[in-house]
Write an enzyme that holds these catalytic residues in place. Structure first.
Site, mmCIF file in Angstrom:
data_model
loop_
_atom_site.group_PDB
_atom_site.id
_atom_site.type_symbol
_atom_site.label_atom_id
_atom_site.label_comp_id
_atom_site.label_asym_id
_atom_site.label_seq_id
_atom_site.Cartn_x
_atom_site.Cartn_y
_atom_site.Cartn_z
ATOM 1 C CD GLU A 23 29.158 -5.597 17.045
ATOM 2 O OE1 GLU A 23 29.646 -5.975 15.960
ATOM 3 O OE2 GLU A 23 29.608 -4.633 17.684
ATOM 4 C CE LYS A 76 38.188 -1.002 21.425
ATOM 5 N NZ LYS A 76 38.008 -2.315 20.838
#
Ligand code: PSU
Ligand code: MN
Length: 304
Positions: free
Chosen positions: A25, A160
Site C-alpha cells: 500500500e 494497533k
C-alpha cells in the site's frame, strides 16, 4: 482489461506467468511515516519482497490511473508529497481518478487494486479497525468492509491499540473475515506481540497459510483474510508504556476535534512524537517482517 489499470511490465509479466507477487500500500508512505523514513522504508520493503522470491507491486493512483507497481521515482514523489497526497479509500477512488489527482491507497483501496490486477497477497503494517469510542463516533474503518468483499490476503502486525481490538475482532467475525495468527494464537497489537485477545487459528508455516487460502477461495468463499504476524521480539515495545502514549494521543485528538479520515494519520504522527521516534523503529521492523512472510506465502500459493 480495466481501462483505469496501469500495471508495470515486470509485475504484469509475473502475474501472467503465475509467479509470486506481493501488493504493497502507499498510505503508509504518505500518511504513515515522515520523510525520508517513509521513502527508505518503502524501498526496503520492496527489496525484502524480492529477497524472499517475489515481485513487489506498490500501488497508488496517479494521472488518472490505478498504478500497480510504482517505480522508485514515483515512490519518491509520493514520499516527498506526504500528507498533501489524498488518502484514498474505496469511496475516494472515483474523484481521484477523474480529476487525475495523486492518491495514496489505504488497505481498502490497495485490496481493490490488487484484486483487479490479479494479486492475492498484500503486505502492510497495520489495518484500520473499530476506533475506541465508536459507539459515539461510528468510526469504523472501510478496511473491514473491504475484507468482507475483496479476495486478497492481508499480512499485518495485528491491530494497533489506537483502536478497540475487541470490537474490531467482533466486526471481523460478523463480516466473516478469517483472522489467523502466524506462529501465535494471540492477536498481536502492532507495537507489541501480545494483546490478551485469543485467535481461533494459529498457522505455523507459509505453506499452511497458502493451503487455507486456497481452500477458502477454491470453495467459492469470496473475501479477504487477515494474517496477523507479531512484531519481532527485539522490536516489541512495552505494552504499558504504549498504552499510556496512546491515551495521551487520543486525548489530544479529542481536544483538537480531529475526526474522520484525519484521525489515524494524526494518531500515528503523535505516537511517533511522544515516543521520540522509538515507535517508528518498531514500525519499520514489523513492516519488513510482514513483507518477508507475504513473499513466502505468495511463493506457496497456487493460483487456481
Ligand atoms: N494503521 C497503521 N498504519 C497505517 C494505517 C493504519 O498502523 O498507515 C493506514 C492504512 O493505510 C489503513 C488506513 O488502511 O490507515 C486506515 O485508515 P482509517 O482508520 O481512516 O480507515
Ligand atoms: Mn475512520
Amino acid at each position: 482489461m480495466n481501462q483505469f489499470l496501469d500495471i508495470n511490465p515486470e509485475v504484469f509479466a509475473a502475474i501472467k506467468e503465475k509467479r509470486p507477487v506481493v501488493a504493497l500500500e502507499s498510505t503508509i508512505i504518505s500518511h504513515g511515516m515522515p520523510y525520508p523514513e517513509n521513502m527508505e522504508t518503502a524501498l526496503k520493503v520492496e527489496a525484502e519482497v524480492r529477497k524472499n522470491g517475489a515481485i513487489p507491486a506498490t500501488i497508488a493512483l496517479m494521472n488518472g490511473k490505478i498504478k500497480v507497481g510504482l517505480t522508485p521515482d514515483e515512490i519518491e514523489k509520493l514520499a516527498k508529497a506526504g500528507t498533501r497526497v489524498i488518502k484514498t479509500s474505496r469511496r475516494d477512488i472515483p474523484v481521484v481518478l477523474s480529476k487525475k489527482l495523486m492518491g495514496a491507497t489505504t488497505v481498502s483501496a490497495t485490496m481493490i487494486a490488487a484484486e483487479l490486477a490479479g494479486i492475492k497477497i498484500f503486505a502492510t503494517g497495520g489495518i484500520g479497525g473499530v476506533h475506541r469510542g465508536a459507539n459515539q463516533t461510528f468510526d469504523i474503518s472501510a478496511d473491514l468492509y473491504e475484507l468482507e468483499r475483496t479476495s486478497v490476503a492481508v499480512v499485518c502486525a495485528g491491530i494497533k491499540s489506537i483502536l478497540d481490538l475487541g470490537l474490531t475482532l467482533e466486526v471481523l467475525e460478523t463480516l466473516g473475515v478469517p483472522v489467523w495468527g502466524y506462529q501465535t494464537d494471540e492477536l498481536p497489537a502492532f507495537y507489541t506481540r501480545k494483546s490478551g485477545f485469543r485467535l481461533d487459528y494459529q498457522m505455523n508455516s507459509a505453506t499452511e497459510i497458502a493451503e487455507a487460502l486456497n481452500a477458502k477461495w477454491q470453495a467459492g468463499l469470496q473475501g479477504g483474510v487477515v494474517i496477523a504476524n507479531p512484531v519481532p521480539e527485539e522490536f516489541s515495545m512495552d505494552p504499558n508504556y504504549m498504552e499510556n502514549i496512546i491515551n495521551q494521543a487520543i486525548d489530544e485528538q479529542n481536544q483538537l476535534g480531529i475526526k474522520g479520515k484525519e484521525s489515524t494519520p494524526f494518531l500515528l504522527a503523535k505516537i511517533k512524537e511522544l515516543t521520540q521516534g522509538k515507535s517508528l523503529v518498531s514500525n519499520i521492523a514489523l513492516v519488513l517482517n510482514n513483507a518477508k512472510l507475504a513473499a513466502e506465502i505468495a511463493q506457496n500459493y497456487i493460483d487456481g
